[in-house]
Motif scaffolding. Structure first.
Motif, short mmCIF file in Angstrom:
data_model
loop_
_atom_site.label_atom_id
_atom_site.label_comp_id
_atom_site.label_asym_id
_atom_site.label_seq_id
_atom_site.Cartn_x
_atom_site.Cartn_y
_atom_site.Cartn_z
N GLY A 1 0.79 -1.22 0.00
CA GLY A 1 0.00 0.00 0.00
C GLY A 1 0.82 1.27 0.00
O GLY A 1 0.29 2.35 0.29
N ASN A 2 2.09 1.15 -0.33
CA ASN A 2 2.96 2.33 -0.30
C ASN A 2 2.52 3.32 -1.37
O ASN A 2 2.48 2.99 -2.56
CB ASN A 2 4.41 1.91 -0.53
CG ASN A 2 5.40 3.03 -0.28
OD1 ASN A 2 5.30 4.09 -0.89
ND2 ASN A 2 6.33 2.81 0.61
N LEU B 1 2.66 2.98 -5.63
CA LEU B 1 1.47 3.05 -6.48
C LEU B 1 1.55 4.24 -7.43
O LEU B 1 1.09 4.16 -8.58
CB LEU B 1 0.23 3.15 -5.60
CG LEU B 1 -0.10 1.91 -4.75
CD1 LEU B 1 -1.31 2.17 -3.86
CD2 LEU B 1 -0.36 0.70 -5.64
N GLN C 1 -7.38 4.27 -6.52
CA GLN C 1 -6.98 3.59 -5.28
C GLN C 1 -6.19 4.52 -4.37
O GLN C 1 -6.39 4.54 -3.15
CB GLN C 1 -6.15 2.35 -5.63
CG GLN C 1 -5.71 1.53 -4.42
CD GLN C 1 -4.87 0.33 -4.83
OE1 GLN C 1 -4.78 0.00 -6.01
NE2 GLN C 1 -4.27 -0.32 -3.85
N GLN D 1 -7.05 6.37 -0.35
CA GLN D 1 -6.21 6.33 0.84
C GLN D 1 -6.20 7.66 1.59
O GLN D 1 -5.91 7.69 2.78
CB GLN D 1 -4.78 5.94 0.46
CG GLN D 1 -4.64 4.53 -0.04
CD GLN D 1 -3.19 4.17 -0.34
OE1 GLN D 1 -2.28 4.98 -0.13
NE2 GLN D 1 -2.96 2.96 -0.80
#
Length: 929
Positions: free
Chosen positions: A442-443, A447, A469, A473
């Protein structure tokens, strides 16, 4: 001393009166062999060794107990504030920032003028990122204590970070430094404040250097972070050699802080891939027990092991290892073999010439610097320095070495992916990004790079999914970038059927959402400007792009490109060309593409923009349809030149580019053919070049038309191709007739020029001959004039001599005669008798023998002179003869010069004869007496 078992990591202690340091948590390996009285400290002991040193440890629990007791035992606000302040200090030292903040706040409530408590409260607020509140407390503190240097420095740094008033911020910092000029920490804070803005990098680097000089003068250790920051600033200002030096010093400083980890090498040989000379900070040659000698024969790449090793496995070296021999000889092992007799041979890649019979062998091994976590950021910065300097191989090697020691270091994965992308290896780029996603799923940075990779490939749907996405976040730093990327995706897909208005509105919405949260976001403003330009609101769009340029300092190159489009739409061609050129220069210096899949394609696209600007400018110039349309031809040629440059930059055959080139050739030829009607001079060579361009374009256009008829995909309509082909054929016929006409005109003009040249040459020869004759005539006249002048001068000389002789004769006649024996003028021993004195004189009738009378003309002259002297010999004895007629003789007519000269010669001769005869007669009379 204090027992080692009572020490905990992080405890602050003081050893004697010399050193104050921290206790370091010991590793399990370090604890082996130690005892309970052993502990480890952070700083090195730089003083003389001594025993029975006292050690003091800060007892925070006792401080808490005493401070609470003091608080509860009094009602005085000042004492209670001091107690709360002590409690806050303890929690602050332990790192319990929330508790420290609470007690600092209570202390300030009890005693608002307690400056240390307010400063501690500001520090905890800074830790909590409440910068505005912290700045407010610092201003209150400075109101009561204006000379608090730490508060001034902290407030200045906060003002710089806020970006509100940089001038006031640096006023605070300057005041703090003026109050304590030898405080290196204050200078470091000023350097850190200057480091926040790119334009202040050189000044920040100068402040860092000043701080280092102060620390060295005070015999203090320069922290590794300071040296690392200096290296980064040198890197950003393109001082690559000094940056490398700073990174090396930072690594040594890290080693000095942890001396036990320094010097460790990878004996296993797994790290031998770190062999590049530019990465020499991370490897060294390790001595081995192997000794070698040169093999017998002429084979200089073969070495024989002469030490006690009997097996290849026991050597400790492998194929591919870099070795070093005595005398500074370095080589790489290519092969290791063992003979039946037991001799082991090493084959290296280069010839080796040993300076001694035997040599000790050292092998390259990675040192222990990368094992220290504090060195990883320095190593990463060094790898980035390699990238910026063009040293790609050592950069890749160092990034891989970092990942080998620290597999979870995501930044190296991302940089390796970027290097692969820039080198055109999209497959390797994808692999490195997959590894990064696996390490940090999820860095946001990972991404983001994945989304950018899809954008560079124009894979809009996958890119949109990635940025959606990221947007979910809600990471503050990534959220704005995600919205900007989504806006760009919608704007780049305006040509989607039936979705033009929808996509344009979505793009504008994303840009406005960014600006609503951050009004200073220049990228969002630039995107909104493109939307306005697409809607036709050129004036508003132009204002936005100019504002973006002003704020960003041309760091956003898209604004230059967009301004070029605006100027082109407004028919301001010179301004548009300037913007396009500035954009190209900017992207070339940065090395990153912004509009296409690669740098070459991006440059080809901009070159096509420039070509179209010249084409449109030429079409606009042709509208004059008179002599003012003369520059159009040159602009068409510029258009063709830039299209050809774009064709060379483009990696694949582009039908549209080739069609544009043919169309530019057609228009350029038509412009040349129309020069006659516009009263513009042209040459046969221009017409020939136009004809050649048309004949070169026609087969290409016919091929495109054939492809279209065959059903191949061509992005140009059949009707347009047919019309251009017909026009090209018609212009070819016209160009041929124009060429014949121009050739005939030039031939007639050449003939006329030849006639004119011959006539001019004849006239020139005539003028030269006349000038020569005139020069000869002038020379002859000059010579005659000089001869007359000489004759006149001769006459003057003769007249002067005649006058002198006349005066002498007259003087002698007027002198009194002396009697013999009278007077005493005769010198003693003189002649008593003058008899015989004149025996040598000629008779009177022979006086003419003194002159040359062989010429009859001279005799006539003498006769004339005698007559003249008779007429003029009338003056008295006391005066000389008058000089009447002399002026006329001297300056008379040139026609009678010769006659006058002759008559004067005769007169002078007769006068001379008369004087001589009179003198002789007087002497004879005296003798008779």
């Amino acid at each position: 001393g204090i027992m080692g078992s009572s020490m905990e990591g992080g405890d602050r202690i003081r050893i004697g009166h010399e050193l104050e340091t921290l206790v370091v948590v010991a590793d399990d390996d370090d604890e082996e062999g130690g005892d309970e009285n052993t502990f480890r400290i952070k700083d090195n002991w730089k003083f003389d060794s001594a025993s029975n040193k006292k050690i003091w440890k800060k007892d925070y629990d006792r401080v808490l107990s005493l401070a609470k007791g003091a608080y509860n035992s009094t009602n005085m606000p000042e004492v209670q504030a001091e107690s709360l302040y002590m409690l806050a200090r303890v929690y602050h030292a332990r790192g319990e920032m929330e508790q420290a903040n609470k007690f600092y706040d209570k202390a300030c409530m009890h005693a608002p003028d307690l400056s240390p408590a307010r400063f501690g409260l500001a520090q905890t607020l800074i830790w909590d990122e409440s910068y505005d509140e912290a700045a407010a407390h610092l201003r209150l503190l400075l109101g009561t204590c204006s000379n608090a240097t730490d508060a001034l420095a902290a407030l200045g740094l906060l003002e710089v970070k806020a970006g509100k008033d940089r001038r006031e911020a640096f006023v605070y910092l300057k005041k703090a430094i003026d109050l304590d000029p030898f405080n290196a920490d204050l200078v470091l804070i000023e350097a850190l404040a200057l480091q926040q803005h790119e334009s202040d990098y050189p000044l920040s680097l100068d402040r860092y250097r000043k701080a280092v000089r102060l620390l060295e003068a005070q015999s203090k250790v320069v922290p590794p972070d300071v040296l690392t920051n200096m290296g980064v600033l040198c890197h950003e200002t393109k001082q690559y050699d000094e940056a490398l030096e700073m990174y090396g010093k930072a690594l040594k400083a890290v080693e000095a802080e942890n001396p036990d980890g320094a010097g460790k090498t990878d004996e296993s040989g797994d790290g031998t891939f770190m062999r590049h000379k530019d990465n020499s900070l991370f490897w060294k040659f390790v001595d081995t027990d192997i000794r070698v000698k040169a093999s017998e024969g002429e084979e200089k790449t073969k070495l024989t092991v002469v030490s006690s090793q009997t097996d290849v496995d026991s050597l400790g070296v492998e194929v591919g290892d870099d070795i070093s021999l005595e005398g500074g000889i370095e080589a790489t092992i290519k092969d290791i073999s063992k003979e039946d007799a037991g001799a082991i041979h090493l084959v290296v890649k280069v010839d080796v010439d040993l300076k001694s019979p035997e040599s000790k062998l050292s092998v390259k091994r990675i040192n222990g610097r990368l094992q220290n976590p504090s060195s990883i950021s320095i190593a990463f910065n060094l790898a980035r320095l390699h990238e910026s300097s063009g040293r790609i191989v050592p950069a890749i090697e160092l990034h891989k070495a970092i990942l080998k020691q620290h597999p979870s270091y995501v930044n190296s994965y991302l940089r390796l992916a970027c290097i692969a992308r820039d080198c055109g290896s999209l497959k390797d780029c994808s692999e490195w990004l997959k590894n990064a996603v696996a390490v940090a799923p999820g860095n946001p940075e990972v991404l983001t790079l994945v989304g950018n990779l899809h954008l560079s490939l124009c894979d809009w749907a996958p890119a949109q999914n990635v940025f959606d996405q990221l947007l979910q976040q809600k990471v503050p730093k990534v959220e704005a970038y995600s919205m900007l990327s989504l806006g760009n995706i919608y704007f780049n897909n305006l040509n989607t059927p039936k979705k033009y208005s929808k996509h344009l509105q979505h793009a504008a919405d994303f840009y406005r959402r960014i600006l609503a949260k951050d009004k200073a976001n220049a990228y969002a403003a630039n995107g909104l400007g493109t939307v306005l330009a697409e809607k036709g609101e050129l004036f508003k769009a132009k204002e936005i792009f100019n504002r973006v340029r002003e704020v960003s300092g041309d760091s956003i190159s898209d604004s230059l490109l967009n301004l070029g489009h605006i100027y082109l739409a407004q028919k301001k061609h010179p301004e548009a060309l300037q913007m396009y050129q500035s954009y190209m220069n900017r992207t070339r210096s940065s090395g990153a593409q912004t509009t296409s899949k690669s740098q070459e394609d991006d440059e080809a696209e901009v070159l096509l923009y420039i070509a179209f600007a010249y084409f449109d400018w030429a079409r606009q110039t042709e509208l004059f349809n008179n002599a003012k349309a003369a520059p159009a031809d040159e602009r068409y040629q510029k258009c063709i030149e830039y299209i050809e440059m774009a064709m060379k930059k483009s990696k694949r055959e582009n039908v549209v580019l080739r069609y544009n080139w043919c169309l530019a050739k057609l228009q350029a030829a038509n412009c040349v053919l129309q020069k006659v009607n516009r009263n513009i001079r042209r040459t046969a060579q221009e017409v020939k070049n136009a004809l050649d361009g048309l004949e070169e374009s026609l087969p290409i256009l016919q091929t495109m038309l054939q492809w279209k008829e065959d059903g191949r995909k061509v992005a140009i309509s059949k009707g347009m191709l047919t019309g251009v082909v017909n026009q090209c054929k018609h212009n070819i016929d016209s160009a041929k007739s124009h060429l014949k006409e121009e050739l005939k005109k030039e031939q007639d003009a050449d003939t006329l020029r030849n006639f004119q040249r011959i006539e001019a040459e004849a006239n020139e020869k005539q003028r030269a001959l006349a000038a020569s004759l005139q020069k000869e005539k002038e020379a002859q006249e000059m010579e005659e004039s000089e001869q007359r002048a000489r004759r006149k001068m001769q006459r003057v000389t003769n007249l002067v001599d005649g006058w002198k002789q006349s005066e002498a004769a007259a003087h002698k006649e007027s002198a009194p005669k002396k009697k013999k024996g009278m007077g005493g003028d005769a010198p003693p021993g003189g002649v008593d008798d003058e008899t015989g004195i004149f025996d040598t004189e000629l008779p009177e009738n022979d006086a003419s023998a003194l002159f040359d009378d062989s010429d009859e003309e001279d005799e006539d002259d003498d006769a004339e002179a005698a007559g003249s002297s008779t007429k003029n010999a009338t003056p008295s004895d006391d005066e000389p003869a008058p000089q009447k007629g002399t002026e006329k003789d001297l300056f008379g007519d040139s026609s009678s010069d010769d006659e006058e000269e002759t008559s004067k010669k005769r007169s002078s001769k007769s006068d001379g004869n008369d004087d001589e005869q009179a003198s002789k007669k007087r002497k004879l009379e005296d003798k008779e007496d």
